[in-house]
Design a protein around this motif. Structure first.
Motif, PDB file in Angstrom:
ATOM      1  N   GLY A  53       0.824  -1.214   0.000  1.00 23.22           N
ATOM      2  CA  GLY A  53       0.000   0.000   0.000  1.00 23.22           C
ATOM      3  C   GLY A  53       0.853   1.256   0.000  1.00 23.22           C
ATOM      4  O   GLY A  53       0.570   2.222  -0.707  1.00 23.22           O
ATOM      5  N   ALA A  54       1.946   1.236   0.773  1.00 22.55           N
ATOM      6  CA  ALA A  54       2.854   2.389   0.816  1.00 22.55           C
ATOM      7  C   ALA A  54       3.576   2.565  -0.524  1.00 22.55           C
ATOM      8  O   ALA A  54       3.759   3.686  -0.996  1.00 22.55           O
ATOM      9  N   LEU A  55       3.987   1.451  -1.155  1.00 23.89           N
ATOM     10  CA  LEU A  55       4.639   1.541  -2.462  1.00 23.89           C
ATOM     11  C   LEU A  55       3.703   2.162  -3.495  1.00 23.89           C
ATOM     12  O   LEU A  55       4.110   3.038  -4.262  1.00 23.89           O
ATOM     13  N   ILE A  56       2.453   1.710  -3.505  1.00 26.55           N
ATOM     14  CA  ILE A  56       1.500   2.230  -4.489  1.00 26.55           C
ATOM     15  C   ILE A  56       1.182   3.693  -4.214  1.00 26.55           C
ATOM     16  O   ILE A  56       1.131   4.511  -5.133  1.00 26.55           O
ATOM     17  N   ALA A  57       0.987   4.035  -2.953  1.00 28.01           N
ATOM     18  CA  ALA A  57       0.685   5.430  -2.607  1.00 28.01           C
ATOM     19  C   ALA A  57       1.852   6.347  -2.959  1.00 28.01           C
ATOM     20  O   ALA A  57       1.657   7.478  -3.391  1.00 28.01           O
ATOM     21  N   HIS A  58       3.075   5.853  -2.782  1.00 23.49           N
ATOM     22  CA  HIS A  58       4.260   6.682  -3.000  1.00 23.49           C
ATOM     23  C   HIS A  58       4.686   6.735  -4.475  1.00 23.49           C
ATOM     24  O   HIS A  58       5.089   7.788  -4.956  1.00 23.49           O
ATOM     25  N   PHE A  59       4.621   5.576  -5.184  1.00 23.29           N
ATOM     26  CA  PHE A  59       5.161   5.501  -6.543  1.00 23.29           C
ATOM     27  C   PHE A  59       4.110   5.221  -7.618  1.00 23.29           C
ATOM     28  O   PHE A  59       4.394   5.421  -8.801  1.00 23.29           O
ATOM     29  N   GLY A  60       2.951   4.703  -7.243  1.00 18.42           N
ATOM     30  CA  GLY A  60       1.953   4.309  -8.236  1.00 18.42           C
ATOM     31  C   GLY A  60       2.495   3.189  -9.100  1.00 18.42           C
ATOM     32  O   GLY A  60       3.154   2.276  -8.600  1.00 18.42           O
ATOM     33  N   ASP A  61       2.268   3.264 -10.400  1.00 19.67           N
ATOM     34  CA  ASP A  61       2.767   2.228 -11.300  1.00 19.67           C
ATOM     35  C   ASP A  61       4.038   2.670 -12.034  1.00 19.67           C
ATOM     36  O   ASP A  61       4.468   2.046 -12.989  1.00 19.67           O
ATOM     37  N   GLN A  62       4.655   3.750 -11.567  1.00 17.40           N
ATOM     38  CA  GLN A  62       5.875   4.281 -12.174  1.00 17.40           C
ATOM     39  C   GLN A  62       7.119   3.566 -11.650  1.00 17.40           C
ATOM     40  O   GLN A  62       7.146   3.119 -10.504  1.00 17.40           O
ATOM     41  N   PRO A  63       8.173   3.457 -12.471  1.00 15.81           N
ATOM     42  CA  PRO A  63       9.422   2.853 -11.994  1.00 15.81           C
ATOM     43  C   PRO A  63      10.022   3.662 -10.842  1.00 15.81           C
ATOM     44  O   PRO A  63       9.889   4.888 -10.797  1.00 15.81           O
ATOM     45  N   PHE A  64      10.646   2.950  -9.914  1.00 18.66           N
ATOM     46  CA  PHE A  64      11.297   3.608  -8.786  1.00 18.66           C
ATOM     47  C   PHE A  64      12.604   2.905  -8.475  1.00 18.66           C
ATOM     48  O   PHE A  64      12.778   1.722  -8.772  1.00 18.66           O
ATOM     49  N   GLU A  65      13.522   3.647  -7.899  1.00 17.30           N
ATOM     50  CA  GLU A  65      14.826   3.121  -7.515  1.00 17.30           C
ATOM     51  C   GLU A  65      14.690   2.380  -6.187  1.00 17.30           C
ATOM     52  O   GLU A  65      13.992   2.825  -5.280  1.00 17.30           O
ATOM     53  N   ARG A  66      15.371   1.248  -6.070  1.00 14.40           N
ATOM     54  CA  ARG A  66      15.313   0.467  -4.833  1.00 14.40           C
ATOM     55  C   ARG A  66      15.758   1.303  -3.638  1.00 14.40           C
ATOM     56  O   ARG A  66      15.090   1.323  -2.612  1.00 14.40           O
TER      57      ARG A  66
END
Length: 126
Positions: A53-66
């Motif tokens: 839930g935090a990943l989706i709220a923070h990044f959505g479906d966009q690429p993100f750096e580990r």
């Protein structure tokens, strides 16, 4: 190592860690796909739900750096809800790009999308 500002450090009121403070001096912990069995403890399932839930709220479906995201917590979702966003992918790099597979996330954690979870978000539209 990129530090994700504004990302929760842990699951509220628990010791389930979502981020790390500093890079591991012995080397980067590689991401591995961990098998999730149906008989996992409820707190572990709740931690996965909160982290996704935090990943989706923070990044959505966009690429993100580990970056400073915890390898252990990512590994529970890696290969299913969290997938590599680059080819070739280095599982032992803080600079590796990942993304959330929204279809897999919706199939595994529908409560995040229908609003019945305490970790539900309202920032992603299909």
């Amino acid at each position: 190592m990129l530090k994700h500002r504004g990302f929760p450090g842990r699951l509220p009121s628990t010791d389930f860690q979502f981020t790390i403070r500093r890079a591991n001096p012995k080397g980067v912990t590689p991401l591995t796909k961990r098998q999730r069995y149906a008989d996992r403890r409820t707190p572990d399932k709740r931690a996965d739900e909160g982290f996704l839930g935090a990943l989706i709220a923070h990044f959505g479906d966009q690429p993100f750096e580990r970056g400073n995201l915890d390898a252990g917590r990512l590994s529970w979702l890696f290969g299913r809800e969290v997938v590599p966003a680059e080819d070739p992918f280095d599982p032992a790099s803080y600079d590796a790009l990942l993304r959330v597979d929204m279809r897999a996330a919706k199939a595994s954690f529908p409560q995040l999308f229908d609003g019945s979870s305490e970790f539900a978000f309202d920032t992603w539209e299909e």
